[in-house]
Motif scaffolding. Structure first.
Motif, PDB file in Angstrom:
ATOM      1  N   THR A  70      25.989  19.933  17.229  1.00 30.63           N
ATOM      2  CA  THR A  70      27.329  19.505  17.645  1.00 30.63           C
ATOM      3  C   THR A  70      27.758  20.215  18.921  1.00 30.63           C
ATOM      4  N   ALA A  71      27.518  21.521  18.983  1.00 32.75           N
ATOM      5  CA  ALA A  71      27.934  22.308  20.146  1.00 32.75           C
ATOM      6  C   ALA A  71      27.219  21.881  21.422  1.00 32.75           C
ATOM      7  N   ASN A  72      26.012  21.314  21.278  1.00 28.00           N
ATOM      8  CA  ASN A  72      25.229  20.906  22.450  1.00 28.00           C
ATOM      9  C   ASN A  72      25.078  19.399  22.552  1.00 28.00           C
ATOM     10  N   SER A  73      25.976  18.659  21.890  1.00 29.72           N
ATOM     11  CA  SER A  73      25.828  17.200  21.807  1.00 29.72           C
ATOM     12  C   SER A  73      25.864  16.510  23.165  1.00 29.72           C
ATOM     13  N   GLY A  74      26.409  17.174  24.187  1.00 26.80           N
ATOM     14  CA  GLY A  74      26.452  16.572  25.511  1.00 26.80           C
ATOM     15  C   GLY A  74      25.199  16.796  26.332  1.00 26.80           C
ATOM     16  N   ASP A  75      24.253  17.566  25.814  1.00 23.01           N
ATOM     17  CA  ASP A  75      23.018  17.893  26.536  1.00 23.01           C
ATOM     18  C   ASP A  75      21.837  17.240  25.818  1.00 23.01           C
ATOM     19  N   THR A  76      21.365  16.135  26.374  1.00 15.91           N
ATOM     20  CA  THR A  76      20.312  15.347  25.721  1.00 15.91           C
ATOM     21  C   THR A  76      19.053  16.167  25.476  1.00 15.91           C
ATOM     22  N   ASP A  77      18.637  16.964  26.465  1.00 20.56           N
ATOM     23  CA  ASP A  77      17.406  17.750  26.323  1.00 20.56           C
ATOM     24  C   ASP A  77      17.528  18.762  25.187  1.00 20.56           C
ATOM     25  N   LYS A  78      18.685  19.436  25.112  1.00 17.36           N
ATOM     26  CA  LYS A  78      18.861  20.432  24.056  1.00 17.36           C
ATOM     27  C   LYS A  78      18.930  19.778  22.687  1.00 17.36           C
ATOM     28  N   VAL A  79      19.627  18.644  22.582  1.00 17.95           N
ATOM     29  CA  VAL A  79      19.720  17.966  21.281  1.00 17.95           C
ATOM     30  C   VAL A  79      18.335  17.554  20.798  1.00 17.95           C
ATOM     31  N   GLN A  80      17.522  17.007  21.716  1.00 16.41           N
ATOM     32  CA  GLN A  80      16.165  16.607  21.317  1.00 16.41           C
ATOM     33  C   GLN A  80      15.345  17.817  20.884  1.00 16.41           C
ATOM     34  N   LYS A  81      15.517  18.911  21.599  1.00 20.77           N
ATOM     35  CA  LYS A  81      14.810  20.146  21.245  1.00 20.77           C
ATOM     36  C   LYS A  81      15.224  20.623  19.860  1.00 20.77           C
ATOM     37  N   TYR A  82      16.519  20.578  19.557  1.00 21.15           N
ATOM     38  CA  TYR A  82      17.003  21.065  18.264  1.00 21.15           C
ATOM     39  C   TYR A  82      16.656  20.103  17.130  1.00 21.15           C
ATOM     40  N   ILE A  83      16.565  18.811  17.433  1.00 24.11           N
ATOM     41  CA  ILE A  83      16.090  17.856  16.426  1.00 24.11           C
ATOM     42  C   ILE A  83      14.650  18.185  16.042  1.00 24.11           C
ATOM     43  N   ALA A  84      13.826  18.494  17.058  1.00 24.83           N
ATOM     44  CA  ALA A  84      12.434  18.895  16.783  1.00 24.83           C
ATOM     45  C   ALA A  84      12.393  20.181  15.973  1.00 24.83           C
ATOM     46  N   THR A  85      13.309  21.108  16.281  1.00 28.71           N
ATOM     47  CA  THR A  85      13.385  22.361  15.515  1.00 28.71           C
ATOM     48  C   THR A  85      13.726  22.076  14.059  1.00 28.71           C
ATOM     49  N   CYS A  86      14.677  21.170  13.830  1.00 31.32           N
ATOM     50  CA  CYS A  86      15.033  20.782  12.449  1.00 31.32           C
ATOM     51  C   CYS A  86      13.826  20.233  11.704  1.00 31.32           C
ATOM     52  N   GLN A  87      13.057  19.386  12.374  1.00 33.77           N
ATOM     53  CA  GLN A  87      11.878  18.797  11.730  1.00 33.77           C
ATOM     54  C   GLN A  87      10.868  19.882  11.367  1.00 33.77           C
ATOM     55  N   LYS A 242      13.446  -1.819  16.543  1.00 28.88           N
ATOM     56  CA  LYS A 242      14.481  -0.979  15.923  1.00 28.88           C
ATOM     57  C   LYS A 242      14.615   0.347  16.663  1.00 28.88           C
ATOM     58  N   LEU A 243      13.477   0.985  16.901  1.00 23.79           N
ATOM     59  CA  LEU A 243      13.495   2.301  17.538  1.00 23.79           C
ATOM     60  C   LEU A 243      14.020   2.219  18.967  1.00 23.79           C
ATOM     61  N   SER A 244      13.685   1.141  19.679  1.00 28.17           N
ATOM     62  CA  SER A 244      14.161   0.990  21.056  1.00 28.17           C
ATOM     63  C   SER A 244      15.681   0.886  21.100  1.00 28.17           C
ATOM     64  N   LYS A 245      16.269   0.157  20.155  1.00 30.40           N
ATOM     65  CA  LYS A 245      17.726   0.036  20.099  1.00 30.40           C
ATOM     66  C   LYS A 245      18.377   1.369  19.731  1.00 30.40           C
ATOM     67  N   GLU A 246      17.774   2.074  18.782  1.00 32.30           N
ATOM     68  CA  GLU A 246      18.271   3.412  18.431  1.00 32.30           C
ATOM     69  C   GLU A 246      18.284   4.309  19.657  1.00 32.30           C
ATOM     70  N   LYS A 247      17.186   4.303  20.391  1.00 27.71           N
ATOM     71  CA  LYS A 247      17.077   5.137  21.587  1.00 27.71           C
ATOM     72  C   LYS A 247      18.134   4.750  22.613  1.00 27.71           C
ATOM     73  N   GLU A 248      18.367   3.457  22.759  1.00 23.68           N
ATOM     74  CA  GLU A 248      19.347   2.964  23.726  1.00 23.68           C
ATOM     75  C   GLU A 248      20.757   3.422  23.378  1.00 23.68           C
ATOM     76  N   LEU A 249      21.090   3.435  22.085  1.00 20.95           N
ATOM     77  CA  LEU A 249      22.459   3.722  21.650  1.00 20.95           C
ATOM     78  C   LEU A 249      22.704   5.202  21.353  1.00 20.95           C
ATOM     79  N   LEU A 250      21.671   5.917  20.934  1.00 21.77           N
ATOM     80  CA  LEU A 250      21.841   7.318  20.561  1.00 21.77           C
ATOM     81  C   LEU A 250      21.229   8.279  21.574  1.00 21.77           C
ATOM     82  N   GLY A 251      20.320   7.755  22.397  1.00 22.31           N
ATOM     83  CA  GLY A 251      19.627   8.621  23.339  1.00 22.31           C
ATOM     84  C   GLY A 251      18.380   9.246  22.761  1.00 22.31           C
ATOM     85  N   PHE A 252      18.097   8.981  21.469  1.00 25.22           N
ATOM     86  CA  PHE A 252      16.956   9.582  20.769  1.00 25.22           C
ATOM     87  C   PHE A 252      16.394   8.590  19.763  1.00 25.22           C
ATOM     88  N   TYR A 253      15.143   8.804  19.392  1.00 27.22           N
ATOM     89  CA  TYR A 253      14.593   8.142  18.210  1.00 27.22           C
ATOM     90  C   TYR A 253      15.019   8.981  17.009  1.00 27.22           C
TER      91      TYR A 253
END
Length: 450
Positions: A70-87, A242-253
């Motif tokens: 949430t704190a980094n929701s405006g930074d696409t690179d950081k959000v993707q990095k933290y999503i990978a960390t969660c996984q 499906k994944l392409s639309k998700e990426k378009e709307l959320l910025g991520f798969y």
């Protein structure tokens, strides 16, 4: 700005306060103290915050990662990095959910759920209207229930469409294409009902179903949503759509990732991910498995075609440069949304690490030669020399070997994989397997995607 011009590792040393004139660990121009020498109270405060965050991550990982996202929701690179960390931490990330999502990332039932604010085009007023309706009257039961209850003056047709595409209604109906086809009919039906309610009139369908002005024997919503119009049944979107639309709307798969199914096998050939590029030395040879998001074609001053690639893996996004000679050779493989294995070198430019592509191939075409080795063969010098000579003889001319070779060492109940260097990759997998088997090295072809 003061820059450090030399540094030397001295192990564990005392912490020096600002104002020290000598005996500190950093040397700068004109004898100035380095800009990252803090006063002791400042250093102590940082250490305390570091301890607090480490404690939260260790003891409340779900809540910590939701707050970090949430704190980094405006930074696409950081959000993707933290999503990978969660996984990597075993924390699932769920797409937005009409019945579960709040404004921001939410920790819930062992998962982190995307917030509605992450959906592009979903304004604050629309989010507030959805959350207020859900809080007042409970969870939504269907697309018809959603459209009937929310304020359609705020939640537009386009807003609902975005929610469908990003998976917000998947727990109610997982066929997204069916929902998209239903939407126009359902939205018009809900608008008509809202208009009737505003004028104090009953809708004909409600009167027939008994939900408007019902007698004491009828429940308030009996049969109301049985009358919701529906489009003809239709098959769901293909997974990649499906994944392409998700990426378009959320910025991520989010619900899945095109690379997730080959994550384990890809690590055999590509142990480095894009988030680690900054750690690589100049001229380091790397191999990465990526999704190609975009190809920006360029023309050099000599008129030769080259390209800048926008790529991503499970950890982050990056760019890669394809110079003319390489571009001429691999341009047919550079298709948007293709899964590629890229061989490249690292170069520094303007204090940034740059990926220079040497070769690329669709992962579906990548095959590996798997060589079964006993512990004795793997440790005996003579056997290792025999294997090396066979592989060298099968590698062809310089840089012709395109088929990776993996050694599989079986010992008791364990199995170890050994990736051979690129100098031992072979040119023709069939000929290499025949040569290996004739020399009593059991071998087989293994696709990377299987």
């Amino acid at each position: 700005m003061v820059k450090i011009v030399t540094k030397k590792k001295l192990g564990i040393q005392n912490v020096y306060d600002i104002g020290v004139e000598k005996d500190h660990n950093f040397v700068t121009r004109q004898g100035l103290v380095a800009s990252n020498c803090f006063n002791k109270s400042h250093s102590t405060a940082y250490a305390y915050v570091t301890y607090q965050t480490a404690y939260l991550k260790a003891n409340y990982p779900l809540e910590y990662m939701a707050a970090l996202l949430t704190a980094n929701s405006g930074d696409t690179d950081k959000v993707q990095k933290y999503i990978a960390t969660c996984q990597n931490m075993g924390i699932p990330i769920d797409p937005p959910n009409a019945n579960l999502s709040g404004v921001d990332f939410t920790p819930l039932n062992g998962k982190v759920v995307f917030g509605l604010s992450a959906v592009r085009g979903l304004g604050q007023n629309a989010i507030a209207a959805i959350l207020e309706t859900r809080e007042a009257d409970g969870n939504f039961k269907s697309l018809g229930d959603f459209c009937d209850r929310v304020d359609l003056r705020t939640v537009t047709n386009k807003t609902v469409e975005s929610l469908i595409y990003c998976g917000a209604f998947d727990t109610l109906e997982n066929n997204r294409q069916q929902l998209i086809h239903d939407l126009e009919l359902v939205y018009s039906w809900a608008q008509s009902r809202a208009k009737d309610r505003s004028t104090g009139q009953g809708n004909l369908f409600d009167l027939l179903g008994g939900s408007f002005g019902s007698n004491g024997n009828s429940s308030p919503n009996k049969n109301t949503f049985d009358s919701v119009p529906k489009a003809k049944p239709i098959a769901d979107f293909l997974p990649q759509e499906k994944l392409s639309k998700e990426k378009e709307l959320l910025g991520f798969y989010v619900s899945d990732h095109p690379l997730k199914s080959i994550r384990q096998s890809a690590r055999i050939l590509a142990p480095v991910n894009l988030s680690q590029i900054g750690e690589q030395k100049d001229d380091a040879a790397i191999c990465v498995v990526v999704i190609l998001n975009n190809v920006m074609k360029r023309v050099t001053q000599k008129g030769d075609a080259m390209a800048i690639l926008q790529i991503e893996d499970l950890t982050t996004q990056s760019e890669a440069v394809v110079f003319p000679k390489t571009y001429e050779r691999i341009c047919n493989a550079l298709q948007v949304d293709a899964r590629l294995i890229i061989w490249a070198k690292i170069k520094s430019r303007d204090d940034q690490k740059q990926i220079i592509v040497d070769d690329a191939e669709p992962v579906e075409q990548v095959q590996m030669v798997m060589v079964e080795l006993t512990p004795e063969q793997a440790t005996t010098l003579e056997e290792r020399d025999r294997l090396r000579n066979i592989l060298v003889s099968q590698s062809g001319e310089k840089d012709k070997g395109k088929v990776p070779v993996i050694g599989v060492i079986q010992a008791g109940g364990s199995r170890q994989l050994v990736r051979f260097g690129k100098q031992f990759w072979v040119h023709d997998s069939i000929n290499a397997i025949n040569a290996l088997q004739n020399a009593n090295f059991p071998a087989r072809i293994q696709p990377l995607t299987n």
